[in-house]
Structures are given as structure tokens and as C-alpha cells.
Write an enzyme that holds these catalytic residues in place. Structure first.
Site, PDB file in Angstrom:
ATOM      1  N   GLU A 175      90.652 104.470  19.249  1.00 51.38           N
ATOM      2  CA  GLU A 175      90.451 105.025  20.600  1.00 51.38           C
ATOM      3  C   GLU A 175      89.128 105.780  20.680  1.00 51.38           C
ATOM      4  O   GLU A 175      88.605 106.234  19.681  1.00 51.38           O
ATOM      5  CB  GLU A 175      91.603 105.932  21.021  1.00 51.38           C
ATOM      6  CG  GLU A 175      92.100 106.906  19.958  1.00 51.38           C
ATOM      7  CD  GLU A 175      91.088 107.853  19.411  1.00 51.38           C
ATOM      8  OE1 GLU A 175      90.304 108.421  20.227  1.00 51.38           O
ATOM      9  OE2 GLU A 175      91.050 108.036  18.170  1.00 51.38           O
ATOM     10  N   GLU A 318      88.557 106.507  16.518  1.00 51.32           N
ATOM     11  CA  GLU A 318      87.940 105.172  16.646  1.00 51.32           C
ATOM     12  C   GLU A 318      88.727 104.096  15.896  1.00 51.32           C
ATOM     13  O   GLU A 318      88.399 102.922  15.986  1.00 51.32           O
ATOM     14  CB  GLU A 318      86.488 105.144  16.108  1.00 51.32           C
ATOM     15  CG  GLU A 318      85.526 106.048  16.801  1.00 51.32           C
ATOM     16  CD  GLU A 318      84.107 105.975  16.197  1.00 51.32           C
ATOM     17  OE1 GLU A 318      83.873 105.168  15.274  1.00 51.32           O
ATOM     18  OE2 GLU A 318      83.235 106.722  16.669  1.00 51.32           O
TER      19      GLU A 318
END
Lengths: 353, 353
Positions: A175, A318
Site C-alpha cells: 500500500e 509498500e
């Protein structure tokens, strides 16, 4: 909700029968019984999900959902909101940590705009699935509508299904979204009935004063929205984020189709928690890749009874922790597939057998 | 001892100047400052050892020292002594866990007979460096002579030097030898002044009764030998093992030539402790790959102030944990080499900078 209820209804626990068989196989390999610890349990989990005793090296993908958060205006992050957009360009040109680590573990990286504030050019190598231009500021009211949440979840479902149709067998959760640790703290606080201070950390880097401010913002967001802790969709609507809702959809669709889900850090773990509350059986499909120093991460992993594999003090998100966790899963399957048995190697087995 | 003292005298701390420079570089990469945790410190440690700001992907080797232990006769292992020899054949034919995991991390596997009881055929793809046919039973007297210990250490030195001459930049410690957790417990107990019960575990798998027996054997071995805790060579002579002495040599030669040493489990960690007591500066070169459930492992890592990377409940040895730790070191160097900076990626840096 119908489609989602169908998916949830189809999620089943892992196949105990085949897991017993694979443990028997692991116990014949040239090593003391159980001595490879998590490598053995990961191989068993994969086999229990895939329902095959001879799993090939899995095709892996990291799904990186990106979205913005209205609450970013509240000075809760060390970075300005435009960094979400800027990082999308960085992901596209291969310069971010997740690019490096996805390549390291030989996983596809799927970039998704599910709600970035900025308009992103059509030519970018991302999936354009923008539900809306960021959420509202949760300190002042609901993040979004229930329709937005359901749309985001179904985006995740559709992306996971498409990846699985194309042979992906393991999905890591990634994310990006400035402000999303604040939102995650609000979700975690409500869903686990914990005080905001127990599940709020420094995120990308705050000093003590700003951390106290962030805790206040989380408290105020919960107070003004009064989400129903027993209704995950209501919680995501009131204090959620689009990337978290989408990851929830990825998880449910993945588990429904026997795909293991590698949880990343704190934000990804809130999606795991949301999916778990919608369907407890989904937990069988979780692998906790690492433990982040964000305090809420540990609280959620404990709630889910998950033990992380890596302790690297990573707090980037991430999908970076998920990518490293995948290298351990790969190793576990090679152990299952490539080691010799005591008989094959003519090695004496344990005296105490 | 002369040659060894020369090596020890040449071991220097890591290069602080270059480590400061590389941290500055890490801080310009597109991630919050410090957010990659151990990946950043590993990259910094590697650069500080190698003294180059632009390290290439390192060539890696796992040195697996094999030897037998007279104490194996005391019913301290779940496996008979002949398993040491049998496992050598298994390593040679590629069927053991370390074969699989060394390949997984793309490391060379160097097999060494430094004291296996059995005669091993010359055609085996191993280094034939047998000092003697196993040690004596430490419950009854000294494991070996001081000459044996020094010969084993120098074998490790020579093998490390040869590997480094051929381009190896990272060495993982592996070992095989039925009975070697018993010996390791004795070494750890003496060198750290801990009671045998604090540093003795189930090894390859013992029940409570046999564990209590193993603790007694360790206590009796220490009592009868009365090793001088301030003299590492005396400790290795009295209650040591040939593979542990050789690994001590590998460590010292590696650190002397700026090579990072990846510690494996409990047995490898006793070699690390021995090397540390001979030369405290060697600690800068250590990476603790994982934490084993053997209680002595944690005690030694704490004594060395090392934080393990992986928590996988692995207790096999052979260098299996070291191999997995290498995948994390590799990832750390890719982060350093392949990520974009904030400037390159046109990403805004932290507001709080």
C-alpha cells in the site's frame, strides 16, 4: 454485498488431510523431526491451501494499492500528501524499495490507483481503478460512503481474481498513501476496542509532540464518526481508507481461491483484521512476513495469533516486508521438494523414533 | 600461536567514515529516514567492512565443518554417531537442507572433514582436513590436545583465506557433528560463566529425562576438565570440538580480510563467542542470521549484543539459518544500489527534515 457474501461463503479452512500427509513427508527428510520450524509450517500451509502434495515454485504477486486520505491535512505525517502521487511515478520507473525487493523475490508488482487525489495519466503502467479523489478528512466526518467502500472491496476482489486466473498462487499486500497509518490506527482501535494510544505510532517519522497530536486526531475521528465496531463495512466507511478496503477484497478473493496472503506491515494488517472479522476462516491463509515497530502492528498480529517471520525494524510499507517474507516461503517449498529422505540418503533416523 | 596473533592484530573495527557516507546516501533514497531498519544497517555494515561505497552483489560461501565427538557415546543425541558420516554423503549428493538453502541464496557450499571418525573416500567433493578421528569423550577428560586445537583453527584460517583469494566476500558458518550441541553447551557455560542448565537444550530432539542427563554430562565434563575460562584455547582443548575450533579460525581470518561472517545457530555461535574472546573487534563483522530455540543460542547472542534477523524456530544447524540470512543481506545491498533518490525520482522529502 451479495457477491461478497458468496465469496465469504466459499472460503474454507486448509485441507487437514493433505497437511497431515505433507508433515509425514517432511518427517522423512534428512533432518531431525520439526527442526526446520517455520519452513516446515509454511510448506504445510501452502500445500494445505493449494491441495497438492507436489507444489511447484509458486508464481507470486504483490498488489500495491494506492490512495489518499483527507486526514493528511491534519499534520499527521512527516510527508506532504503529494508524495502519494510522486511515489506512483517512482514505482512506475522502478526506483522505490518495493521495486527492488519484488524483483529480489521474483514477484510481479501490480500497481493500483484506487483513490489517489491527483489525476494520473492513462499511459502509466498501473491499474486505473480510482473510486474517488481521496477520502474525506475523518476528523470531520465519514471517510467515504458505503458505496465507495463496497466498490473498493470489489476492485480488490476483481484484481485478485484476475491475477489468480493468470496463475498467481501467492499474493503479498502492499500500500501507499500519505496519512494511512492514522486511518489504520483508527480502524485498529475500533475493531479491537483498544485505546488510540495503544495502536498509534510515529508512522513515517514524527516527534513525541506530533505523535500525541496524531493520537488526538485518531480519538477525535472515532468520536465524531462513532463507527459500529461489529460492522466492518461501517468502520471502513467512517474511518477507513480506499487502499485498505481494496486489500480486504484482495484477501477475501485470494483465500476463496486457495491463495496464501502475505501480510506486510501495520496498514496491510488492518486489512487482514477487517477480512478476518468478515470471515474468520481467512486466517488460515495468512502469513505474517515481519514485525514493524508500529505498535498497532504487533497488537493486530497478536489478535490474529500470527507469528512474524522477520524482525527487521522495517516500517516502510509498500509490501516491502511481504516481499522478503516471500523468499522464506520459496525456501520452504524447496525444502519440501528438493531434500532427500532418510531412505534415499541411507542416513539412520532418530534413535528415539 | 604466532600466525594467529598476527591475524588477530590485523583485525580492525569497521570504517566509520565510509559508514557515515553510506548512511547519508541511504537517507537520500525514496523512503522515510531509517524506515528500512536492518536492511539499512546490514548495507552499512557490509560497506564498512568492504570499504567501498559501491559494493557489487557479494560472492558468498557457507563453510560446513564436520567432525565427531567422543561424548556422543553418552546418549546425548537423538541420533547415532554414524549419522555424521552418512550426512557427509548426503551433503555430497545434494540432498540435505543446506544444499537446498545454499542454492536458494546462491552461495557456494564448502564441505570440510576436520575430524569425522570414519575414513572418507578421497574422491568425495570435500576438503579432507582431518585433524584426528573425532575427539575424546569430554566426560572423561580433555577433548583433544592444544596442538589439535591450533591445527583445527589454522585449517579454518587457511580455508577462509583461500575462499577470499577466490573472491568470496561473505562467509556463513555451517557445521555437522553428532554430539556437538553438548560440546557447545560446555563451551558456552565456561566462557560465559553460566550454569549448564541455562545453555543446554534438546539439540536434535531429547525428552525431559534425556535433557536432564545431557545437563549432567555437561556439568561433569566441566568438572573433570576444569578449563580456564580466560583461556579460549584451553577451553576448546578441554571441552571443545574440532569443527568449532575450525570455525573460530574461519571467523578470525574472515574478519582480518574484511569479510562479513553470518552466524548460524547455537554451535556456530559458540565459535563466534570463542573468536570474540580472542579478539573483541571481530564482533563488527558478525551478522546473527536467526534465533534458534536452543537456549544457549540466545544467551550467546545477548552476550555479543547481536539481534537476529529471522525467528523461524529452526534448530538444524548445517548453516541453514546463515543461508537464509544471506538472502536478507543481498536484499540490503540491492536497496543501496538500486533505489532512486528523492532528487532522481522528484519526490518531496520529509517536511520535518
Amino acid at each position: 454485498m451479495d457477491k461478497l457474501q458468496d465469496i465469504i461463503a466459499k472460503i474454507t479452512p486448509l485441507d487437514d488431510n493433505i497437511m497431515t500427509k505433507v508433515q509425514t513427508r517432511l518427517d522423512t527428510l534428512t533432518k531431525p523431526i520439526g527442526s526446520l520450524g517455520a519452513l516446515e509450517s509454511l510448506a504445510k500451509q501452502f500445500v494445505g491451501a493449494r491441495k497438492t502434495l507436489t507444489p511447484a515454485a509458486p508464481h507470486k504477486a504483490i498488489v500495491l494499492m494506492a490512495a489518499d486520505h483527507g486526514v493528511a491535512i491534519e499534520n499527521v505525517s512527516a510527508y506532504p500528501q503529494e508524495v502519494t502521487e510522486q511515489m506512483i511515478y517512482n514505482f512506475c520507473s522502478g526506483g522505490a524499495a518495493i521495486n527492488v525487493l519484488a524483483k529480489h523475490t521474483n514477484a510481479d508488482l501490480i500497481l493500483v490507483d484506487v483513490g489517489v487525489t491527483a489525476e494520473l495519466p492513462a499511459h502509466l503502467p498501473i491499474l486505473h481503478r480510482k473510486v474517488r479523489h481521496g477520502t474525506n478528512n475523518i476528523r470531520c466526518g465519514a471517510a467515504m460512503s458505503e458505496t465507495d467502500v463496497m466498490q473498493a472491496i470489489h476492485i480488490g476482489v476483481d484484481i485478485a481474481n484476475s491475477l489468480i486466473d493468470n496463475g498467481i498462487q501467492v499474493i503479498g499486500l502492499g500500500e501507499m498513501g500519505i496519512g494511512n497509518t492514522t486511518v489504520s490506527s483508527a480502524i485498529a482501535s475500533v475493531l479491537m476496542d483498544k485505546s488510540p494510544s495503544e495502536v498509534t505510532g510515529v508512522g513515517t517519522g514524527l516527534d513525541d509532540k506530533l505523535l500525541a497530536h496524531k493520537v488526538n486526531v485518531v480519538s477525535e475521528a472515532i468520536a465524531i464518526n462513532n463507527p459500529n465496531a461489529n460492522d466492518v463495512i461501517d468502520v471502513l466507511t467512517k474511518v477507513g481508507g480506499l487502499e485498505i478496503a481494496s486489500l480486504t477484497g484482495v484477501i477475501l478473493a485470494g483465500a476463496c481461491r486457495n491463495v496464501l496472503i502475505i501480510i506486510d506491515g501495520f496498514i496491510a494488517s488492518t486489512a487482514a483484521l477487517a477480512a478476518y472479522r468478515l470471515c474468520p476462516d481467512v486466517k488460515d491463509y495468512f502469513i505474517a512476513a515481519h514485525l514493524s515497530p508500529e505498535p498497532g502492528h504487533n497488537v493486530i498480529l497478536q489478535e490474529l495469533s500470527l507469528t512474524p517471520l522477520l524482525y527487521l525494524q522495517m516500517r516502510l510499507g509498500e509490501g516491502t516486508g511481504a516481499a522478503l517474507g516471500m523468499t522464506i516461503l520459496d525456501a520452504s517449498l524447496k525444502i519440501l521438494n528438493e531434500m532427500a529422505t532418510f531412505d534415499e540418503a541411507k542416513v539412520a533416523s532418530a534413535l528415539t523414533d
